[in-house]
Design an enzyme around this catalytic site. Structure first.
Site, short mmCIF file in Angstrom:
data_model
loop_
_atom_site.label_atom_id
_atom_site.label_comp_id
_atom_site.label_asym_id
_atom_site.label_seq_id
_atom_site.Cartn_x
_atom_site.Cartn_y
_atom_site.Cartn_z
N LYS A 53 0.93 -1.05 0.27
CA LYS A 53 0.05 0.13 -0.08
C LYS A 53 0.75 1.26 0.15
CE LYS A 53 -3.93 -2.03 2.44
NZ LYS A 53 -4.32 -2.62 3.92
N GLN A 97 -4.96 -1.52 9.67
CA GLN A 97 -5.12 -2.66 8.93
C GLN A 97 -5.63 -3.70 10.18
OE1 GLN A 97 -3.71 -3.48 5.97
NE2 GLN A 97 -4.20 -5.63 6.31
N ASP A 120 -11.56 3.08 4.04
CA ASP A 120 -11.85 1.53 4.05
C ASP A 120 -13.53 1.52 4.08
OD1 ASP A 120 -10.13 -0.65 3.92
OD2 ASP A 120 -9.73 -0.32 6.36
N1 GUN Z 1 -7.17 -6.71 6.16
C1 GUN Z 1 -7.46 -7.21 5.20
N2 GUN Z 1 -7.95 -6.78 4.46
C2 GUN Z 1 -8.32 -5.27 4.54
C3 GUN Z 1 -8.70 -4.26 4.10
O1 GUN Z 1 -9.41 -4.13 3.01
N3 GUN Z 1 -8.73 -3.04 5.12
C4 GUN Z 1 -8.19 -3.21 6.23
N4 GUN Z 1 -8.17 -2.11 6.97
N5 GUN Z 1 -7.45 -4.14 6.74
C5 GUN Z 1 -7.71 -5.21 5.93
#
Ligand code: GUN
Length: 295
Positions: A53, A97, A120
């Site tokens: 990311k 996360q 998100d």
């Molecule tokens: N962990 C796995 N996928 C995601 C996601 O799309 N967002 C977040 N915040 N954590 C994750």
């Protein structure tokens, strides 16, 4: 019939280049979008995601702020960091996360994020806004699936869509988005009766159950568009392999179009995270939203 392959990797690259163009327009106005990612603990898969990311955030011209916290961080310390990021005008998007270590209360943490910075789309306000058809931040994976479907099929209006899986992160928001595009939507799950027959009615079949290769060709209506959200690590013939929730080989014989794993939905998630950060930055500055990058 052999299905057309929906190339999510190529489409995600196109989305990122559209995001980069939008970012360049903002930078010319003296605004640089910023995304803050909070990682608690040392989960190896999460570390890989966060690194990826951060790299792509910088590649599209945004500022990337990474906050790595010890697994033993207290709820109060984490909430204090989120309050600081909420107040920081250089931060337009905040992502915590998941999963968080067990002693932290996930819902309270997510709901502490300013909904306008919740890239998100997990905050309860954004969930409610999406469900009532109002402007919101939309969860990245379902948004990516919607973009792929619109690109492939154009107008989705009146199509029968079946979403297999009812998670808050994928299944439920996916169903809301398809409803927003005037599909007739069914949410199916592990307790659904006659799941195969339900799936066979789908013009659009979205698999998000987390069960490796569960959706075989006999679940698929001839010519249907199949979107496979699953990412499952399995061992086959002594080798580690990544497979979806769809049995690709048999489904591709029946479907009209299908996403592969890897290279389908996966790359769209980060691309949509960047798109959401750009959208959040435009909204924060009272500027028009980027076209084709929102629901
Ligand atoms: N962990 C796995 N996928 C995601 C996601 O799309 N967002 C977040 N915040 N954590 C994750």
């Amino acid at each position: 019939m052999t299905a057309a392959v929906i190339d999510g990797k190529a489409f995600a690259a196109e989305v990122r280049s559209r995001v980069a163009a939008g970012v360049a327009g903002l930078v010319a106005k003296g605004i640089t979008p910023g995304l803050a990612v909070v990682l608690v603990g040392e989960d190896p898969a999460s570390q890989v995601y966060v690194r990826s990311k951060g790299k792509m955030t910088v590649e599209v011209g945004m500022n990337s702020f990474e906050h790595k916290l010890d697994a033993s961080v207290s709820q109060d310390e984490l909430l204090a960091l989120i309050a600081q990021l909420n107040a920081d005008p250089a931060v337009h998007g905040i992502l915590v996360q998941l999963p968080l270590p067990g002693h932290l209360e996930e819902a309270a943490v997510i709901n502490a994020i300013d909904p306008a910075k919740d890239v998100d789309g997990f905050h309860i306000s954004n969930v409610g806004l999406l469900a009532t058809g109002q402007k919101s931040m939309v969860p990245c994976t379902p948004l990516g699936c919607l973009m792929l479907l619109r690109d492939r099929l154009g107008d989705l209006s009146g199509l029968n869509a079946v979403v297999v899986g009812r998670s808050n992160i994928v299944g439920k928001p996916m169903a809301q988005l398809l409803l927003g595009d005037s599909c007739t939507v069914t949410i199916a799950h592990s307790r659904t009766k006659d799941l195969k027959e339900v799936c066979k009615r789908a013009d659009i079949l979205v698999a998000a159950v987390g069960r490796p290769e569960m959706i075989t060709g006999d679940y698929v209506k001839p010519g249907a568009t199949v979107i496979d959200v699953g990412i499952n690590r399995i061992e086959r013939d002594g080798k580690q392999k990544l497979v979806g929730d769809v049995d690709y080989a048999s489904a591709a014989e029946v479907a009209g179009a299908i996403t592969p794993v890897p290279g389908g939905v996966g790359p769209m998630t980060i691309a949509c995270l960047l798109a959401n950060t750009l959208t959040a930055c435009c909204r924060a500055n009272g500027l028009p939203e980027p076209e084709g990058l929102t629901a």
